[in-house]
Enzyme design. Sequence first.
Site, PDB file in Angstrom:
ATOM      1  N   ARG A 119       0.865  -1.177   0.000  1.00 24.83           N
ATOM      2  CA  ARG A 119       0.000   0.000   0.000  1.00 24.83           C
ATOM      3  C   ARG A 119       0.900   1.224   0.000  1.00 24.83           C
ATOM      4  O   ARG A 119       2.122   1.093   0.061  1.00 24.83           O
ATOM      5  CB  ARG A 119      -0.943  -0.003   1.214  1.00 24.83           C
ATOM      6  CG  ARG A 119      -0.234   0.121   2.541  1.00 24.83           C
ATOM      7  CD  ARG A 119      -1.223   0.279   3.698  1.00 24.83           C
ATOM      8  NE  ARG A 119      -0.523   0.381   4.971  1.00 24.83           N
ATOM      9  CZ  ARG A 119      -1.126   0.390   6.154  1.00 24.83           C
ATOM     10  NH1 ARG A 119      -2.431   0.297   6.237  1.00 24.83           N
ATOM     11  NH2 ARG A 119      -0.421   0.493   7.261  1.00 24.83           N
ATOM     12  N   ASN A 157      -5.006   7.932   4.152  1.00 21.36           N
ATOM     13  CA  ASN A 157      -4.672   7.264   5.413  1.00 21.36           C
ATOM     14  C   ASN A 157      -3.246   7.590   5.809  1.00 21.36           C
ATOM     15  O   ASN A 157      -2.323   7.382   5.017  1.00 21.36           O
ATOM     16  CB  ASN A 157      -4.823   5.742   5.270  1.00 21.36           C
ATOM     17  CG  ASN A 157      -4.755   5.030   6.609  1.00 21.36           C
ATOM     18  OD1 ASN A 157      -5.593   5.264   7.471  1.00 21.36           O
ATOM     19  ND2 ASN A 157      -3.751   4.199   6.782  1.00 21.36           N
ATOM     20  N   GLU A 158      -3.078   8.120   6.999  1.00 21.11           N
ATOM     21  CA  GLU A 158      -1.748   8.374   7.546  1.00 21.11           C
ATOM     22  C   GLU A 158      -0.800   8.916   6.476  1.00 21.11           C
ATOM     23  O   GLU A 158       0.242   8.325   6.176  1.00 21.11           O
ATOM     24  CB  GLU A 158      -1.185   7.102   8.184  1.00 21.11           C
ATOM     25  CG  GLU A 158      -2.015   6.619   9.361  1.00 21.11           C
ATOM     26  CD  GLU A 158      -1.359   5.515  10.175  1.00 21.11           C
ATOM     27  OE1 GLU A 158      -0.570   4.737   9.611  1.00 21.11           O
ATOM     28  OE2 GLU A 158      -1.649   5.410  11.382  1.00 21.11           O
ATOM     29  N   GLU A 311      -7.464   5.740  15.640  1.00 15.37           N
ATOM     30  CA  GLU A 311      -7.040   4.341  15.583  1.00 15.37           C
ATOM     31  C   GLU A 311      -6.267   4.009  16.843  1.00 15.37           C
ATOM     32  O   GLU A 311      -5.450   4.817  17.311  1.00 15.37           O
ATOM     33  CB  GLU A 311      -6.079   4.090  14.408  1.00 15.37           C
ATOM     34  CG  GLU A 311      -6.714   3.964  13.060  1.00 15.37           C
ATOM     35  CD  GLU A 311      -5.662   3.599  12.007  1.00 15.37           C
ATOM     36  OE1 GLU A 311      -4.649   2.951  12.353  1.00 15.37           O
ATOM     37  OE2 GLU A 311      -5.854   3.997  10.851  1.00 15.37           O
ATOM     38  N   TRP A 319       2.762  -5.354  13.434  1.00 20.71           N
ATOM     39  CA  TRP A 319       3.872  -4.741  12.688  1.00 20.71           C
ATOM     40  C   TRP A 319       5.130  -4.519  13.512  1.00 20.71           C
ATOM     41  O   TRP A 319       6.114  -4.006  13.000  1.00 20.71           O
ATOM     42  CB  TRP A 319       3.421  -3.443  12.024  1.00 20.71           C
ATOM     43  CG  TRP A 319       2.516  -2.573  12.858  1.00 20.71           C
ATOM     44  CD1 TRP A 319       1.144  -2.548  12.796  1.00 20.71           C
ATOM     45  CD2 TRP A 319       2.886  -1.620  13.863  1.00 20.71           C
ATOM     46  NE1 TRP A 319       0.640  -1.641  13.708  1.00 20.71           N
ATOM     47  CE2 TRP A 319       1.689  -1.050  14.372  1.00 20.71           C
ATOM     48  CE3 TRP A 319       4.113  -1.185  14.388  1.00 20.71           C
ATOM     49  CZ2 TRP A 319       1.673  -0.069  15.365  1.00 20.71           C
ATOM     50  CZ3 TRP A 319       4.093  -0.214  15.383  1.00 20.71           C
ATOM     51  CH2 TRP A 319       2.886   0.336  15.854  1.00 20.71           C
ATOM     52  N   GLU A 359      -2.387  -8.055   7.425  1.00 19.81           N
ATOM     53  CA  GLU A 359      -2.744  -7.720   8.805  1.00 19.81           C
ATOM     54  C   GLU A 359      -3.588  -8.820   9.457  1.00 19.81           C
ATOM     55  O   GLU A 359      -4.375  -8.555  10.361  1.00 19.81           O
ATOM     56  CB  GLU A 359      -3.427  -6.344   8.841  1.00 19.81           C
ATOM     57  CG  GLU A 359      -2.411  -5.274   8.463  1.00 19.81           C
ATOM     58  CD  GLU A 359      -2.931  -3.842   8.502  1.00 19.81           C
ATOM     59  OE1 GLU A 359      -2.140  -2.942   8.844  1.00 19.81           O
ATOM     60  OE2 GLU A 359      -4.105  -3.627   8.166  1.00 19.81           O
ATOM     61  N   PHE A 361      -2.727 -10.963  11.530  1.00 15.90           N
ATOM     62  CA  PHE A 361      -2.432 -11.193  12.943  1.00 15.90           C
ATOM     63  C   PHE A 361      -2.747  -9.983  13.813  1.00 15.90           C
ATOM     64  O   PHE A 361      -2.429  -9.971  14.993  1.00 15.90           O
ATOM     65  CB  PHE A 361      -0.966 -11.611  13.107  1.00 15.90           C
ATOM     66  CG  PHE A 361      -0.693 -12.984  12.545  1.00 15.90           C
ATOM     67  CD1 PHE A 361      -1.112 -14.116  13.238  1.00 15.90           C
ATOM     68  CD2 PHE A 361      -0.055 -13.143  11.321  1.00 15.90           C
ATOM     69  CE1 PHE A 361      -0.878 -15.382  12.726  1.00 15.90           C
ATOM     70  CE2 PHE A 361       0.173 -14.407  10.799  1.00 15.90           C
ATOM     71  CZ  PHE A 361      -0.236 -15.530  11.495  1.00 15.90           C
ATOM     72  N   HIS A 362      -3.329  -8.964  13.208  1.00 15.46           N
ATOM     73  CA  HIS A 362      -3.674  -7.767  13.988  1.00 15.46           C
ATOM     74  C   HIS A 362      -4.955  -8.032  14.774  1.00 15.46           C
ATOM     75  O   HIS A 362      -5.914  -8.583  14.246  1.00 15.46           O
ATOM     76  CB  HIS A 362      -3.872  -6.583  13.039  1.00 15.46           C
ATOM     77  CG  HIS A 362      -3.773  -5.250  13.724  1.00 15.46           C
ATOM     78  ND1 HIS A 362      -4.724  -4.796  14.606  1.00 15.46           N
ATOM     79  CD2 HIS A 362      -2.833  -4.280  13.644  1.00 15.46           C
ATOM     80  CE1 HIS A 362      -4.365  -3.589  15.043  1.00 15.46           C
ATOM     81  NE2 HIS A 362      -3.218  -3.260  14.480  1.00 15.46           N
TER      82      HIS A 362
HETATM   83  C1  GAL Z   1      -2.216   2.070  11.021  1.00 16.64           C
HETATM   84  C2  GAL Z   1      -2.916   2.133   9.692  1.00 16.64           C
HETATM   85  C3  GAL Z   1      -4.009   1.104   9.589  1.00 16.64           C
HETATM   86  C4  GAL Z   1      -3.501  -0.234  10.043  1.00 16.64           C
HETATM   87  C5  GAL Z   1      -2.963  -0.107  11.429  1.00 16.64           C
HETATM   88  C6  GAL Z   1      -2.471  -1.393  12.009  1.00 16.64           C
HETATM   89  O1  GAL Z   1      -0.982   2.689  10.983  1.00 16.64           O
HETATM   90  O2  GAL Z   1      -3.474   3.414   9.491  1.00 16.64           O
HETATM   91  O3  GAL Z   1      -4.445   1.032   8.254  1.00 16.64           O
HETATM   92  O4  GAL Z   1      -2.498  -0.669   9.166  1.00 16.64           O
HETATM   93  O5  GAL Z   1      -1.905   0.792  11.431  1.00 16.64           O
HETATM   94  O6  GAL Z   1      -1.987  -1.204  13.320  1.00 16.64           O
END
Ligand code: GAL
Length: 693
Positions: A119, A157-158, A311, A319, A359, A361-362
């Site tokens: 991304r 996003n960010e 968030e 990550w 993601e 495992f998030h």
């Molecule tokens: C943020 C991001 C999200 C997702 C998240 C995971 O930095 O904006 O899309 O990736 O981390 O922790």
Amino acid sequence: MHHHSRGLYSVTERTGMLFGADYNPEQWPEGSWPEDIRLMQRAGINMVTLGVFSWARLQPSEDRWDFGWLDRILALLHEGGISVCLATPTASPPPWLGHRHPDTLPTDAAGTRQWYGSRNQFSPSSAVYRQAAEQVTSALAVRYGRHPAVVMWHVGNELGQVSHDDETAGSFRNWLLRRYGSLEGLNTAWGTTFWSQAYSQWEEILPPRTAPYLHNPTHVLDFKRFSSGLLLELYTAERDIIRQHSPEVPVTTNLMGFFRGADYFGFADETDLIGNDWYTDPARPGTWEMGALTHDLCRGLARGEPWLLMESAPSAVNWRPHNSAKEPGAMMVDSLSAVARGADGVCFFQFRQSSFGAERFHSAVVPLAGEDTRVFHEASALGARLQELRLLTGEATPSRIAVLFDWDSWWAAESPDGPSDRLGVLDQLQAYYRPLLRRGLSVEVVHPGAPLDRFDLVLVPSLFLLREHHADALADWVHLGGTAVVGPFTGVADDRGHLREGRFPSVLAALVGVTGEEWRPLAVPVALDIVDPDHTGGARPGAPSPAPFEASVWSEDLRLHSPTASTIATFATGSLAGKPAAVRNSHGAGAAWYVGCDAPAALLSHIVGTAVAEAGLASPVVGELPDDVELATRAGYHFLLNHGPETRVVHLTEHSVDLLSGEPHGTRLALRPYDALVLKSGADHTKNESGTP
Ligand code: GAL
């Protein structure tokens, strides 16, 4: 002009505290959507962020569009009473864009192209990318700008991308031309008489690409400014399109706290509300302190008005190299830390855990294991708690204490040609913030150009680059009665990153009453002595120092410069022995401290504690808070949060009543592990609870 609180308040006046999550319904069959909505309702979620990464689903190829699925999920959410923060999907262009237009892809400083398959693969100055982003934004805004479910817009996003490609070089030249007016102006500002760097034509100027040795620091600084400006341009371009079609709905983007790549004071002026992402590291519980500071940055960006935690993670992220899960209770404590510091809502990444993609495992509100899980139960408890705190919604949380911070100065200070890479800007910021944190005093992190009149105390942990008029404004404010504490290596450089001539801190010398001639990064730690612990005025050489203190990274060769200045601490060993390490100066009706070393915690606690008292500020805590314990006050309510697994005892100066249970508390409170209390303090207590201890 920004309208932060109005932007957020237009939503929260209907919903109360927001409780939200990123929701990516395109990852599941439509048949499961009603079940998702049932679970949102069960958890108390009242807003979901939709569409952040949906570009390829909305525009499967350059000339095909598919909005049907989004129409349907929006209708279902609306029926279910869930509001939507609708995102433009521009953070992740579909493969067709990079495939057809490789020049939309970013290149790093070495010229290596970054491809799709992940991304964020776009170059912020690519005209083709921008056009495609504007097209998809406009399609969404036209279609959903007045949709009853859509209460907020989320641009990209960010935003954080940087590129060094040729098209970027062209935009950089235009930016420089606007800034300097001529090549001659640029050559002067960059100091290109050094190392034969003079430019003879605009075409020669490039982004700071990989080079054999150190770059020109002003070149690098300007490229940072330019790159940050590009990100803001991406934001405002999309925002302006959205506003045309959706004039009633606030627009924002999710910031990343102390993110080095973009100057968020610029973003604060252009967003309708401040939204920020914060991820505590459960493996390092102390990261809550950085969280508190980041939330106080948001408070400053929002000028004391409410903001939104856009968030955070319900439990583990995916990550970090080693992703610990949150301890039971930590989700509540982390979330209320933001609310205590002004957030009018808490959102999670993400609602439902992905079973595929990077993601997987998030953590999520709904884990793979479903609703009968610790995380879902804790999220539901948080949802209920947030609604109980509804009475705080819209309440501003201005602070009387400012900490000055400037992205420009951060960029300029952390230049690889500097005297030390160990005097980190954020480390110093945290060091000066910690004594306030320990006293339960919250702050606003503000730009050095912000008006200071609503503050009583201003900390300047480290502002290497300081414009003269900002230095003058600070000195004038102190002269009228303000109290300031200034850290090392401040006021050294001008706006171009050129070092000022004369004794430092030059533009602040009259304010702090002390000047220096040499920065002396330390090879071995040196001891410090407190000279005047009671601050009875004047230096008292030979007074016993209560404890050994050390500076370990940094020292400055200083001497007093004014009869109103007195030495607070001296270097006790090394070649600066006997010379001042920290000085207090009376300046007009106010006072300023200057610290010429990386002060140990005990010295900073002494100086900041004295400054707090001189500024007339009172802490709600007796002494200092124990480790792991946070106290933050919002609209008269104390949030008392235990971020750790030990029971901790806190002594407050006043009795209080638990907001929810009505239970009265004395001044001594025992906090169980991960306890999160909300207390109404003082006067009300005596009214309601007379006679209780
Ligand atoms: C943020 C991001 C999200 C997702 C998240 C995971 O930095 O904006 O899309 O990736 O981390 O922790």
